[in-house]
Design a protein around this motif. Structure first.
Motif, PDB file in Angstrom:
ATOM      1  N   ASN A 175       0.854  -1.191   0.000  1.00 45.72           N
ATOM      2  CA  ASN A 175       0.000   0.000   0.000  1.00 45.72           C
ATOM      3  C   ASN A 175       0.882   1.231   0.000  1.00 45.72           C
ATOM      4  OD1 ASN A 175      -2.584  -1.253   0.139  1.00 45.72           O
ATOM      5  ND2 ASN A 175      -2.149  -1.765   2.273  1.00 45.72           N
ATOM      6  N   ASP A 176       0.447   2.280  -0.667  1.00 43.24           N
ATOM      7  CA  ASP A 176       1.245   3.500  -0.727  1.00 43.24           C
ATOM      8  C   ASP A 176       0.303   4.708  -0.791  1.00 43.24           C
ATOM      9  OD1 ASP A 176       4.409   4.103  -1.683  1.00 43.24           O
ATOM     10  OD2 ASP A 176       2.943   5.718  -1.976  1.00 43.24           O
TER      11      ASP A 176
ATOM     12  N   SER B 131       0.025   8.286  -2.024  1.00 45.91           N
ATOM     13  CA  SER B 131       0.762   9.125  -2.980  1.00 45.91           C
ATOM     14  C   SER B 131      -0.120  10.227  -3.542  1.00 45.91           C
ATOM     15  CB  SER B 131       1.251   8.313  -4.180  1.00 45.91           C
ATOM     16  OG  SER B 131       1.467   6.989  -3.870  1.00 45.91           O
TER      17      SER B 131
ATOM     18  N   SER C 295       5.335   9.638  -3.933  1.00 44.96           N
ATOM     19  CA  SER C 295       5.141   8.975  -2.641  1.00 44.96           C
ATOM     20  C   SER C 295       6.212   9.433  -1.660  1.00 44.96           C
ATOM     21  CB  SER C 295       5.246   7.463  -2.893  1.00 44.96           C
ATOM     22  OG  SER C 295       5.887   6.827  -1.820  1.00 44.96           O
TER      23      SER C 295
ATOM     24  N   SER D 248       7.731   7.676   0.435  1.00 45.89           N
ATOM     25  CA  SER D 248       8.760   6.648   0.637  1.00 45.89           C
ATOM     26  C   SER D 248       9.459   6.253  -0.667  1.00 45.89           C
ATOM     27  CB  SER D 248       8.146   5.397   1.276  1.00 45.89           C
ATOM     28  OG  SER D 248       7.069   4.944   0.494  1.00 45.89           O
ATOM     29  N   ARG D 249       8.794   6.382  -1.813  1.00 42.63           N
ATOM     30  CA  ARG D 249       9.386   5.929  -3.083  1.00 42.63           C
ATOM     31  C   ARG D 249       9.801   7.058  -3.998  1.00 42.63           C
ATOM     32  NH1 ARG D 249       7.945   0.957  -5.276  1.00 42.63           N
ATOM     33  NH2 ARG D 249       7.470  -0.431  -3.588  1.00 42.63           N
TER      34      ARG D 249
ATOM     35  N   ARG E 288      -4.624   6.564  -1.148  1.00 45.57           N
ATOM     36  CA  ARG E 288      -3.959   5.345  -0.679  1.00 45.57           C
ATOM     37  C   ARG E 288      -4.262   4.247  -1.704  1.00 45.57           C
ATOM     38  NH1 ARG E 288      -5.981   4.614   4.258  1.00 45.57           N
ATOM     39  NH2 ARG E 288      -7.457   2.999   3.687  1.00 45.57           N
TER      40      ARG E 288
END
Ligand SMILES: [Zn+2]
Length: 256
Positions: free
Chosen positions: A4-5, A7, A26, A28-29, A57
């Motif tokens: 799950n992300d 963004s 995102s 984290s990415r 999400r």
């Protein structure tokens, strides 16, 4: 692999009959691409999610190749003013392009995500928007990713830049940002650089704008000093600084 992300949708477009490609930011990415197969038709899986600058999400799966496929999404937040204010939408799209070209991968992604989310908040308010906002955003993003400028002290002799304007009788030369240097130069040091080096003067107003864009949240930029000449001075200097230090990434963008 499935994950799950949360963004922000930076850009999207269609291919084939009902499929979409999506560029996401995102925390984290960083910036990454994914496909939403059936995305332009499936209201159940992507209800209201697949639109510019929504925060969503997503549940994401790796495909057979190296691509990522969005499985479903839950809308967390979406702009409303941007949907009908074309000027502000243009500012967001302009800044999103720079984020895409500049921020690949997870390094610095959290800060970039927070900065862009703050920009979207700023564009949703009634605060006035500077004509130079995209330039200020690019500069702030670059400063946060390591291309910092010290707006208080000369990068060569260490003198206070406030002093070079306010406290030295007879000091006529303003602070300058030479494009081949790593920082600002006080009026005294500026007089010693080679005559053929491009330089951008920053008066007291320009320096005040530079300090504001380094130190205050984007959402507070509506309260920046309104003097347009000072804003222009600062924008010209920071754009030249970016182009010199970031080179092709900024250059590619700046030509647009
Ligand atoms: Zn100096």
């Amino acid at each position: 692999m499935e994950f799950n992300d949360c963004s922000i949708v930076l850009r999207l477009g269609g291919f084939r009959e009902s499929d979409l490609w999506v560029h996401l930011l995102s925390p984290s990415r960083g910036v990454f691409s994914a496909f939403a197969f059936g995305g332009s038709k499936s209201r159940r899986r992507f209800s209201g999610c697949l639109d510019l600058f929504n925060e969503v999400r997503f549940h994401i799966k790796s495909g057979r190749g190296s691509y990522l496929a969005l499985q479903e999404g839950v809308l967390l937040k979406g702009p409303s003013r941007l949907r009908h204010d074309w000027r502000r939408l243009g500012v967001a799209a302009n800044c999103a392009l720079f984020v895409e070209s500049f921020c690949k991968g997870p390094e610095g992604a959290e800060k970039t995500h927070a900065l862009f989310a703050d920009l979207l908040n700023c564009l949703e308010t009634d605060a006035p928007i500077s004509a130079f906002l995209p330039m200020f955003f690019r500069a702030r993003l670059a400063f946060e990713q390591g291309y910092a400028l010290d707006p208080d002290f000369c990068s060569f002799c260490g003198a206070s830049l406030a002093d070079s304007h306010a406290h030295r009788p007879g000091q006529k030369n303003p602070t300058v940002l030479p494009v081949n240097a790593q920082g600002l130069l006080c009026g005294g040091c500026a007089g010693k650089i080679r005559a053929d080096v491009r330089r951008f003067p920053l008066g007291r107003g320009g320096l005040a704008i530079l300090r504001a864009l380094i130190r205050t949240p984007v959402s507070a930029w509506g309260r920046m000093p309104e003097d347009e000449n000072s804003q222009k001075e600062c924008a010209m200097a920071t754009e030249a600084f970016l182009q010199y230090n970031i080179g092709s990434a900024a250059g590619k963008f700046l030509r647009n």
